[in-house]
Enzyme design. Structure first.
Site, PDB file in Angstrom:
ATOM      1  CG  HIS A  83      -1.795   1.158   1.343  1.00  0.00           C
ATOM      2  ND1 HIS A  83      -3.023   1.172   0.721  1.00  0.00           N
ATOM      3  CD2 HIS A  83      -1.667   2.367   1.950  1.00  0.00           C
ATOM      4  CE1 HIS A  83      -3.611   2.327   0.940  1.00  0.00           C
ATOM      5  NE2 HIS A  83      -2.814   3.074   1.681  1.00  0.00           N
ATOM      6  CG  ASP A 162     -12.087   3.474   5.855  1.00  0.00           C
ATOM      7  OD1 ASP A 162     -11.547   4.281   6.633  1.00  0.00           O
ATOM      8  OD2 ASP A 162     -11.890   3.487   4.629  1.00  0.00           O
ATOM      9  NE  ARG A 169     -10.344  10.494   8.688  1.00  0.00           N
ATOM     10  CZ  ARG A 169      -9.456   9.719   8.085  1.00  0.00           C
ATOM     11  NH1 ARG A 169      -9.769   8.478   7.753  1.00  0.00           N
ATOM     12  NH2 ARG A 169      -8.251  10.167   7.801  1.00  0.00           N
TER      13      ARG A 169
HETATM   14  N1  URA Z   1      -5.932   6.657   2.675  1.00  0.00           N
HETATM   15  C1  URA Z   1      -6.903   6.025   3.387  1.00  0.00           C
HETATM   16  O1  URA Z   1      -7.336   4.941   3.012  1.00  0.00           O
HETATM   17  N2  URA Z   1      -7.351   6.602   4.501  1.00  0.00           N
HETATM   18  C2  URA Z   1      -6.901   7.771   4.955  1.00  0.00           C
HETATM   19  O2  URA Z   1      -7.349   8.235   5.986  1.00  0.00           O
HETATM   20  C3  URA Z   1      -5.896   8.447   4.226  1.00  0.00           C
HETATM   21  C4  URA Z   1      -5.420   7.853   3.075  1.00  0.00           C
END
Ligand code: URA
Length: 434
Positions: A83, A162, A169
């Site tokens: 990643h 998420d 966010r």
């Molecule tokens: N990439 C993500 O998946 N989440 C974040 O908060 C920032 C970058």
């Protein structure tokens, strides 16, 4: 047990949350029991008061298991995910995933779309017409078993917490919080199921954090989270003070990745691919020394095996592979680029990486009734430290709309600082956190 309101107030006053409180909050987010206002309030409290490493690990775990997780334990060979925290011109996954698969690893890569000024691996793969980037779990297993790798978006059922938290966010100005970024990234890696995780944490003007100490902390926290959840994890801190390689933009970057898989490609990009590749091979126990890794990777590239593996993966995901035989077909040949020329001689001292990323995105943006222009983007002709003569080409910008390209090209002038004396670029590979 605390109520949701009390959990928010506890974090607001700077106290550490307990495992049970974090778990009940995350399950409340997914079940809809907690309002968006309450989620946003907790996010702001975390942003302002922080979380310690234990809380962040618990948050990561609760998010990772908020939906379906991939179980890769059936494979005898090591499973790996890689990643990057996001950059401009970062197409390393397109090279590393097939290359590592030819070295005997199962590469299960869950990727995302473009985020802000940074490109997304899925958008680059979308240059292969017909490609499936929304693989289901059984298709992922089929590809791992038959080809040894896949690159796909995560399924809709994975890490739902998420998705909800990230959207809020974004709306509440709480994206750049270390515990929230670390848990967001690592929850997706944990749910992806791979045993070994390699993280490329970018630092510089085009990265999430420009500041080395913040990027280092992010890397350290993610490595700690991965290890404490039973996934050996390494992070490499790498420079994003200028775009990686020369190409920025989906098809342009794909073309550069193909050149690299054929043994060419820009020196900085190839070097980073080999370094990250070595870290993956060593972490997963395939090789011991960097020299062994370099020999193995060079053999797989020079024999054409890595390129063939990429083609096999694209075909396995239903993508059109004709560009492997006809590379010109992915290049933006139909329109001439607009080329920005240097107005003075000297050396490139700095490149505003974020501006390059934004202009490249703008070049791709569709006008009414058109699709996103995947062939649009920017090719850099000069990078930091290179000598420039007045009249030399700086970047070329590609796209469908010449009028727009001329405006974008003019605004790119400010992205290049040319000075009389040579400045060396900051080191590409800054440090290893393991
Ligand atoms: N990439 C993500 O998946 N989440 C974040 O908060 C920032 C970058």
């Amino acid at each position: 047990m605390y109520t949701f309101k009390e959990i928010i107030a506890k974090k607001r006053s700077g106290k550490a949350l307990k495992k049970g409180e974090i778990q009940s909050f995350v399950s409340g987010i997914c079940s809809g029991a907690i309002s968006k206002q309450q989620i946003s309030a907790l996010l702001m409290a975390i942003y302002l008061k922080g979380m310690n490493q234990v809380e962040t690990t618990e948050l990561t775990k609760a998010m990772a298991f908020s939906g379906k997780v991939l179980d890769l334990s059936r494979y005898d060979t090591p499973t790996v995910d890689k990643h990057s925290t996001g950059g401009v011109g970062d197409k390393t996954s397109l090279v590393l995933i097939p290359l590592m698969a030819t070295c005997g690893l199962k590469m299960a890569k869950l990727s995302g779309r473009a985020l802000g000024h940074t490109g997304g691996t899925l958008d680059k793969l979308a240059c292969f017409s017909g490609i499936r980037l929304d693989l289901g779990v059984s298709e992922m297993h089929q590809l791992l078993a038959s080809v040894g790798c896949f690159i796909s978006g995560q399924t809709a059922e994975m890490v739902p917490a998420d998705k909800i938290m990230y959207a809020l966010r974004d709306q509440t100005g709480t994206v750049s919080s270390l515990p929230l970024i670390a848990s967001s990234i690592m929850s997706k890696k944990i749910a992806g199921g791979a045993k070994y995780i390699l993280l490329d944490v970018k630092v510089g003007t085009g990265a999430i954090f420009n500041d080395l100490s913040k990027s280092r902390s992010l890397a350290e926290w993610m490595v700690m989270i991965g290890k404490s959840l039973g996934r050996p994890t390494r992070a490499v801190l790498t420079s994003m003070n200028q775009p990686l390689g020369n190409a920025v933009g989906n098809c342009l970057e794909l073309a550069e990745a193909l050149q690299t898989l054929k043994g060419g490609g820009p020196e900085d990009f190839r070097r980073l691919c080999f370094y990250l590749g070595h870290q993956i091979l060593q972490l997963s126990g395939i090789t011991e020394t960097e020299a062994d890794s370099q020999i193995l990777m060079s053999t797989k590239i020079n024999s054409g095996e890595a390129l063939r593996k990429f083609k096999e993966m694209i075909a396995g995901q239903s993508g059109n592979t004709s560009c492997f035989d006809d590379p010109a077909s992915i290049c933006p040949g139909d329109h001439e680029p607009v080329v920005l020329k240097a107005i003075k001689s000297g050396f490139v001292a700095s490149i505003d990486t974020k501006a390059i990323g934004i202009r490249s995105m703008e070049a791709m943006e569709p006008t009414e009734n058109e699709a996103l222009d995947l062939k649009a983007g920017i090719i850099l002709h000069k990078k930091i430290g290179e000598k420039v003569e007045r009249g030399d080409n700086l970047p070329s910008i590609y796209g469908r709309d010449m009028r727009k390209l001329k405006l974008l090209s003019a605004s790119l002038r400010e992205a290049f600082t040319i000075m009389e004396y040579k400045t060396d670029p900051s080191p590409l590979i800054i440090d290893l956190v393991s």
